[in-house]
Enzyme design. Structure first.
Site, PDB file in Angstrom:
ATOM      1  N   TYR A   1      45.645  35.644  36.376  1.00 52.19           N
ATOM      2  CA  TYR A   1      45.224  37.025  37.235  1.00 52.19           C
ATOM      3  C   TYR A   1      46.328  37.106  38.617  1.00 52.19           C
ATOM      4  CZ  TYR A   1      41.541  39.524  39.513  1.00 52.19           C
ATOM      5  OH  TYR A   1      40.509  40.263  39.813  1.00 52.19           O
TER       6      TYR A   1
ATOM      7  N   PHE B   1      32.586  47.077  34.453  1.00 47.31           N
ATOM      8  CA  PHE B   1      31.164  47.583  35.803  1.00 47.31           C
ATOM      9  C   PHE B   1      31.537  48.614  37.172  1.00 47.31           C
ATOM     10  CE2 PHE B   1      30.290  45.002  39.431  1.00 47.31           C
ATOM     11  CZ  PHE B   1      29.000  44.965  39.945  1.00 47.31           C
TER      12      PHE B   1
ATOM     13  N   ASN C   1      53.847  51.070  34.502  1.00 43.97           N
ATOM     14  CA  ASN C   1      53.357  52.591  34.091  1.00 43.97           C
ATOM     15  C   ASN C   1      53.048  53.257  35.004  1.00 43.97           C
ATOM     16  OD1 ASN C   1      54.715  53.537  31.124  1.00 43.97           O
ATOM     17  ND2 ASN C   1      53.004  52.867  30.557  1.00 43.97           N
TER      18      ASN C   1
ATOM     19  N   LEU D   1      41.901  50.622  37.853  1.00 42.92           N
ATOM     20  CA  LEU D   1      40.903  49.524  38.097  1.00 42.92           C
ATOM     21  C   LEU D   1      41.087  48.229  36.571  1.00 42.92           C
ATOM     22  CD1 LEU D   1      39.605  51.013  40.296  1.00 42.92           C
ATOM     23  CD2 LEU D   1      37.555  50.871  39.655  1.00 42.92           C
TER      24      LEU D   1
ATOM     25  N   ASP E   1      45.316  51.628  26.157  1.00 43.99           N
ATOM     26  CA  ASP E   1      45.777  50.392  27.040  1.00 43.99           C
ATOM     27  C   ASP E   1      47.030  50.950  28.262  1.00 43.99           C
ATOM     28  OD1 ASP E   1      46.832  47.983  28.011  1.00 43.99           O
ATOM     29  OD2 ASP E   1      46.043  47.677  26.716  1.00 43.99           O
TER      30      ASP E   1
ATOM     31  N   ARG F   1      30.349  35.944  34.869  1.00 46.43           N
ATOM     32  CA  ARG F   1      30.344  35.499  36.178  1.00 46.43           C
ATOM     33  C   ARG F   1      28.975  35.158  36.457  1.00 46.43           C
ATOM     34  NH1 ARG F   1      33.559  41.233  37.884  1.00 46.43           N
ATOM     35  NH2 ARG F   1      33.040  41.621  35.837  1.00 46.43           N
TER      36      ARG F   1
ATOM     37  N   ASN G   1      40.757  50.627  27.200  1.00 49.07           N
ATOM     38  CA  ASN G   1      41.263  49.879  26.383  1.00 49.07           C
ATOM     39  C   ASN G   1      40.022  49.261  25.801  1.00 49.07           C
ATOM     40  OD1 ASN G   1      41.409  47.580  27.389  1.00 49.07           O
ATOM     41  ND2 ASN G   1      43.393  47.257  27.140  1.00 49.07           N
TER      42      ASN G   1
HETATM   43  P1  NAD Z   1      35.143  45.246  34.263  1.00 47.93           P
HETATM   44  O1  NAD Z   1      36.270  43.911  33.594  1.00 47.93           O
HETATM   45  O2  NAD Z   1      34.011  45.410  34.390  1.00 47.93           O
HETATM   46  O3  NAD Z   1      36.680  45.729  34.542  1.00 47.93           O
HETATM   47  C1  NAD Z   1      37.676  46.589  33.616  1.00 47.93           C
HETATM   48  C2  NAD Z   1      38.197  47.348  32.615  1.00 47.93           C
HETATM   49  O4  NAD Z   1      39.204  47.536  32.839  1.00 47.93           O
HETATM   50  C3  NAD Z   1      37.177  47.342  31.154  1.00 47.93           C
HETATM   51  O5  NAD Z   1      36.238  48.299  31.289  1.00 47.93           O
HETATM   52  C4  NAD Z   1      38.455  46.904  29.858  1.00 47.93           C
HETATM   53  O6  NAD Z   1      38.033  47.397  28.744  1.00 47.93           O
HETATM   54  C5  NAD Z   1      39.760  47.369  31.116  1.00 47.93           C
HETATM   55  N1  NAD Z   1      40.977  47.185  30.996  1.00 47.93           N
HETATM   56  C6  NAD Z   1      41.449  46.189  31.114  1.00 47.93           C
HETATM   57  N2  NAD Z   1      42.673  45.896  30.910  1.00 47.93           N
HETATM   58  C7  NAD Z   1      43.097  47.230  30.346  1.00 47.93           C
HETATM   59  C8  NAD Z   1      44.313  47.474  30.671  1.00 47.93           C
HETATM   60  N3  NAD Z   1      45.136  46.318  30.020  1.00 47.93           N
HETATM   61  N4  NAD Z   1      44.737  48.898  29.706  1.00 47.93           N
HETATM   62  C9  NAD Z   1      43.042  49.754  30.039  1.00 47.93           C
HETATM   63  N5  NAD Z   1      41.880  49.262  29.935  1.00 47.93           N
HETATM   64  C10 NAD Z   1      41.816  47.821  30.300  1.00 47.93           C
HETATM   65  O7  NAD Z   1      35.943  43.919  35.841  1.00 47.93           O
HETATM   66  P2  NAD Z   1      35.609  44.772  37.029  1.00 47.93           P
HETATM   67  O8  NAD Z   1      34.601  43.891  37.585  1.00 47.93           O
HETATM   68  O9  NAD Z   1      35.009  46.643  36.443  1.00 47.93           O
HETATM   69  O10 NAD Z   1      36.887  45.163  38.372  1.00 47.93           O
HETATM   70  C11 NAD Z   1      37.781  46.049  38.257  1.00 47.93           C
HETATM   71  C12 NAD Z   1      38.388  46.054  39.145  1.00 47.93           C
HETATM   72  O11 NAD Z   1      38.038  45.380  40.040  1.00 47.93           O
HETATM   73  C13 NAD Z   1      39.615  45.054  38.299  1.00 47.93           C
HETATM   74  O12 NAD Z   1      40.868  45.525  38.684  1.00 47.93           O
HETATM   75  C14 NAD Z   1      39.120  43.907  38.452  1.00 47.93           C
HETATM   76  O13 NAD Z   1      40.367  42.725  38.620  1.00 47.93           O
HETATM   77  C15 NAD Z   1      38.849  44.392  40.196  1.00 47.93           C
HETATM   78  N6  NAD Z   1      38.168  43.510  40.796  1.00 47.93           N
HETATM   79  C16 NAD Z   1      37.108  43.214  40.945  1.00 47.93           C
HETATM   80  C17 NAD Z   1      36.119  42.528  41.366  1.00 47.93           C
HETATM   81  C18 NAD Z   1      34.660  42.548  41.282  1.00 47.93           C
HETATM   82  O14 NAD Z   1      33.600  41.279  41.495  1.00 47.93           O
HETATM   83  N7  NAD Z   1      34.132  43.128  40.334  1.00 47.93           N
HETATM   84  C19 NAD Z   1      36.708  41.416  42.545  1.00 47.93           C
HETATM   85  C20 NAD Z   1      37.501  41.503  42.858  1.00 47.93           C
HETATM   86  C21 NAD Z   1      38.911  42.717  42.253  1.00 47.93           C
HETATM   87  N1  UDP Z   2      30.179  29.310  38.923  1.00 49.64           N
HETATM   88  C1  UDP Z   2      28.838  28.818  38.234  1.00 49.64           C
HETATM   89  N2  UDP Z   2      28.331  29.387  37.206  1.00 49.64           N
HETATM   90  C2  UDP Z   2      28.337  30.073  36.329  1.00 49.64           C
HETATM   91  C3  UDP Z   2      29.400  30.933  36.543  1.00 49.64           C
HETATM   92  C4  UDP Z   2      30.809  30.668  37.815  1.00 49.64           C
HETATM   93  O1  UDP Z   2      28.755  28.132  39.755  1.00 49.64           O
HETATM   94  O2  UDP Z   2      27.283  30.263  35.196  1.00 49.64           O
HETATM   95  C5  UDP Z   2      31.106  29.148  39.681  1.00 49.64           C
HETATM   96  C6  UDP Z   2      32.309  29.489  39.880  1.00 49.64           C
HETATM   97  O3  UDP Z   2      32.766  27.372  39.699  1.00 49.64           O
HETATM   98  C7  UDP Z   2      33.017  29.790  41.132  1.00 49.64           C
HETATM   99  C8  UDP Z   2      31.953  30.826  41.637  1.00 49.64           C
HETATM  100  O4  UDP Z   2      30.790  30.672  40.669  1.00 49.64           O
HETATM  101  O5  UDP Z   2      32.511  28.599  42.320  1.00 49.64           O
HETATM  102  C9  UDP Z   2      31.797  32.203  41.257  1.00 49.64           C
HETATM  103  O6  UDP Z   2      32.317  32.994  39.785  1.00 49.64           O
HETATM  104  P1  UDP Z   2      32.853  34.260  39.776  1.00 49.64           P
HETATM  105  O7  UDP Z   2      33.490  33.697  37.961  1.00 49.64           O
HETATM  106  O8  UDP Z   2      31.978  35.042  39.535  1.00 49.64           O
HETATM  107  O9  UDP Z   2      33.708  34.471  39.862  1.00 49.64           O
HETATM  108  P2  UDP Z   2      35.189  33.542  41.111  1.00 49.64           P
HETATM  109  O10 UDP Z   2      35.367  32.801  40.754  1.00 49.64           O
HETATM  110  O11 UDP Z   2      36.126  34.650  40.293  1.00 49.64           O
HETATM  111  O12 UDP Z   2      35.370  33.987  42.191  1.00 49.64           O
END
Ligand code: NAD
Ligand code: UDP
Length: 329
Positions: free
Chosen positions: A152, A18, A106, A80, A63, A193, A39
């Site tokens: 995580y 995303f 890595n 990411l 990966d 989410r 991956n």
């Molecule tokens: P996402 O799941 O959409 O994207 C993660 C990407 O990483 C995916 O394309 C997945 O295929 C790839 N991936 C996972 N494990 C891998 C591995 N071992 N090797 C290669 N590729 C791998 O999630 P996102 O929301 O786009 O999040 C991106 C990054 O930002 C993540 O590291 C996440 O922890 C961090 N982050 C996101 C949020 C958010 O709200 N979106 C909040 C905090 C942190």
């Molecule tokens: N949540 C919810 N309904 C859903 C999915 C999530 O009420 O269908 C709640 C979840 O319990 C959390 C908040 O929404 O309190 C955010 O959840 P999300 O999984 O998006 O992110 P995170 O908990 O990692 O902040």
């Protein structure tokens, strides 16, 4: 006077996800060469489809646990790679933890051999279930080492430690972004989410699942704002962790009402059990990002949700004849 910026070579791991796909798109439009390594565990090829024929874009399916063979220059690495949605990172917790530790090692080793600057996508989850209402970077957090979120949370904490060690003692040029909940187009409709769940449920006319009483809070940042923050951090000289998020704080109940109103959906609200260790509150103090990066989010939740609804309306089978995303007052 014309200004010339050198074309950078940038590796985005997790670039088919995303956030990663928006970052790749923005880097390409700024004129850089982008290698997206993913991956496809939670990412999707459709996220990067429009970039695949671009001469400056390359996709590698791999990966980050596997050794990355690199020839030629490399200026920047954005790491990411890691599933971000709780149900998805909990599906294979050991792999999630290894992604955040062995995978990160890595990439740090690749940064050392190439001399690239490297940014880690860390998370507000390093604060766990915070005891203070506004989380600043000096707060050390309240994390359960053995719960379902630990793979995580502790993985991301360990990754920060690795970045800090390599930065402080081995001279690597590191950046650490503590990202708070981010949403927008290209979240997978199935990733579980809250924003994607509520919008998909509202559009398809099924029950909206509120976990617990819905009074827990989150602060939601629109993806374009986050990408601007990540790039500003990469360009800055700030090597210690920086919060990136939108400080507007909302209950899940409020979010559900907003989605219902904007979609005009007749979906009912239902309450489901609250997941174990679900944080009760979350709100970023972004004064450091403002001071060091000159960054602040610009897209209000109401507007970002409208844009996201319009995107999802093109992806899922919308229930009934509804003009979606146009109902916000
Ligand atoms: P996402 O799941 O959409 O994207 C993660 C990407 O990483 C995916 O394309 C997945 O295929 C790839 N991936 C996972 N494990 C891998 C591995 N071992 N090797 C290669 N590729 C791998 O999630 P996102 O929301 O786009 O999040 C991106 C990054 O930002 C993540 O590291 C996440 O922890 C961090 N982050 C996101 C949020 C958010 O709200 N979106 C909040 C905090 C942190
Ligand atoms: N949540 C919810 N309904 C859903 C999915 C999530 O009420 O269908 C709640 C979840 O319990 C959390 C908040 O929404 O309190 C955010 O959840 P999300 O999984 O998006 O992110 P995170 O908990 O990692 O902040």
């Amino acid at each position: 006077m014309a200004s010339f910026r050198r074309k950078k070579v940038v590796l985005v791991t997790g670039g088919a996800g995303f956030v990663g796909s928006h970052l790749c798109e923005r880097l390409i439009s700024d004129g850089h060469m982008v290698v997206c390594l993913d991956n496809l565990l939670t990412g999707r090829m459709q996220n990067i489809e429009p970039l695949l024929n671009h001469p400056d874009f390359r996709f590698i399916r791999q990966d980050i646990l596997e050794r990355i063979v690199w020839t030629g220059p490399l200026d920047e690495i954005y790491n990411l790679a890691c599933p971000a949605s709780p149900p998805l990172y909990q599906r294979d917790p050991i792999h999630t933890f290894r992604t955040c530790t062995e995978g990160v090692l890595n990439l740090l080793s690749l940064a050392r051999t190439t001399g690239a600057r490297i940014l880690q996508a860390s998370t507000s989850e390093v604060y766990g279930d915070p005891e203070i209402p506004l989380q600043h970077e000096g707060y050390r957090g309240c994390v359960n080492t053995v719960g379902p979120r630990a793979c995580y949370d502790e993985g991301k904490r360990a990754a920060e430690t690795l970045f800090w060690e390599f930065g402080t003692h081995q001279g690597l040029d590191v950046r650490i972004a503590r990202i708070f909940n981010t949403y927008g187009p290209r979240m997978s409709p199935e990733d579980g989410r809250v924003v994607s769940n509520f919008i998909v449920q509202a559009l398809t006319g099924v029950d909206i699942t509120i976990y617990g009483d819905g009074m827990q809070t989150r602060s939601f940042c629109y993806v374009d704002d986050l990408v601007a923050g990540l790039m500003a951090l990469m360009a800055s000289e700030t090597t210690d962790p920086v919060n990136l998020g939108n400080p507007g704080e909302f209950t899940m109940r409020h979010l559900a009402d907003m989605v219902l109103r904007q979609t005009g959906s007749a979906s009912r609200l239902v309450h489901c059990p609250l997941p174990v260790d679900d944080p009760r509150q979350r709100r970023p103090d972004i004064s450091k990002a403002a001071e060091r990066l000159g960054w602040a989010p610009t897209v209000p939740l109401e507007e970002g949700i409208a844009r996201t609804i319009r995107h999802f309306a093109g992806e899922v089978q919308v229930d009934g004849e509804r003009e979606v995303g146009l109902h916000h007052a």
